[in-house]
Write an enzyme that holds these catalytic residues in place. Sequence first.
Site, short mmCIF file in Angstrom:
data_model
loop_
_atom_site.label_atom_id
_atom_site.label_comp_id
_atom_site.label_asym_id
_atom_site.label_seq_id
_atom_site.Cartn_x
_atom_site.Cartn_y
_atom_site.Cartn_z
N LYS A 1 -22.94 -9.33 10.08
CA LYS A 1 -23.77 -8.46 10.92
C LYS A 1 -24.05 -7.21 10.11
O LYS A 1 -23.15 -6.38 9.92
CB LYS A 1 -23.07 -8.13 12.24
CG LYS A 1 -23.87 -7.18 13.11
CD LYS A 1 -23.12 -6.75 14.36
CE LYS A 1 -23.80 -5.52 14.94
NZ LYS A 1 -23.08 -5.01 16.13
N GLY B 1 -23.35 1.81 22.31
CA GLY B 1 -22.41 2.46 23.22
C GLY B 1 -23.05 3.28 24.32
O GLY B 1 -22.35 3.86 25.14
N ALA C 1 -26.61 -4.20 21.19
CA ALA C 1 -26.31 -2.79 21.47
C ALA C 1 -27.11 -2.21 22.63
O ALA C 1 -28.26 -2.57 22.86
CB ALA C 1 -26.52 -1.92 20.24
N ASN D 1 -20.38 -4.86 23.49
CA ASN D 1 -18.97 -4.56 23.31
C ASN D 1 -18.51 -3.51 24.32
O ASN D 1 -17.72 -3.79 25.22
CB ASN D 1 -18.72 -4.06 21.87
CG ASN D 1 -17.25 -3.85 21.55
OD1 ASN D 1 -16.40 -3.82 22.42
ND2 ASN D 1 -16.93 -3.73 20.29
N THR D 2 -19.07 -2.29 24.18
CA THR D 2 -18.58 -1.17 24.99
C THR D 2 -18.64 -1.45 26.49
O THR D 2 -17.71 -1.09 27.22
CB THR D 2 -19.40 0.10 24.66
OG1 THR D 2 -19.41 0.28 23.24
CG2 THR D 2 -18.80 1.33 25.32
#
Lengths: 64, 257
Positions: B96, B157, B184, B206-207
């Site tokens: 990535k 995030g 993202a 992710n976050t």
Amino acid sequence: MKIVLNGEAREVAATDLAGLLGECGFSGRVATSLNEGFVPAGLRAAQTLADGDRVEVVAPMQGG
Amino acid sequence: MGKSFYGVELPNPLMLGTAQYPSPAILEEAFRASGAGVATVSLRREGAGGAGQTFWQMIADLGVHVLPNTAGCHTVKEAVTTAHMAREVFDTKWIKLELIGHTDSLQPDVFQLVEAARILSEDGFEVFPYTTEDLIVGERLLEAGCEVLMPWGAPIGSGRGLNNIYALRAMRAEFPDVPLVVDAGIGLPSHAAAAMELGFDAVLLNTAVAKAGDPVAMAKAMMAAVEAGQMACDADPIEARDMAEASTPVIGKAFLS
């Protein structure tokens, strides 16, 4: 000799990269660089160290 | 069904990050409960205690595809070196590719991104470039050897969702055969579902999971969302319209007034 390992100044006895990993207790899955250049695992034993060298040892970590 | 990623068919369209969870146990459970088939990971300086080895064992035991990143890299040289280290440590050609250009937004530096993508593709890497929704950049990345594009939904995030749906839709239309991943910015399952409804092939987040009050439940919710969005896309949704159109038949209505 004096080198910088992961950003910290260290006095080490090892004269090559493979020896350095052993001396500093690194094992398992790590990758190495010398003076900002990648050194593949197979070339570590042949990679001699010099005073002032900058070595990075990285391992798997969490990431996004 | 989604497209394959460098020849790999994924079990589902959720790619999940491994950072910022309250504990390794919760991270592990989030993967097991959701069934996410891809885990993003990174490389960082190894400490004396060998923390990286413990982490690696846990990821290996999950049996998922591992996608190492070049997070935090700001130059081509740094990213290329990191990619080489990652290929050796994780034993995968997947990378990535992140080239960060702006401190506050973590917006990709697309000029360096294209250059690094070319270098790595020529060296046998299978590059997953973290990019913007710019069509020309996408084209250049494909020319550089990328077979996947990963435009941002919103800054990493931020949890803002899809900041530019128009551009993402244009990207889907421009590159109909290229696997596309929204990477993202996802905050809610509805954002993830929306990306899939647009026809994207996967969502990487992710976050939104790791920092949720209950990461395991949120991971499951995200999986349900991407699967629902994918099913909806395959089912050929209707076009939105401005005015009402009666769904109940008018013919046959009794005359009562």
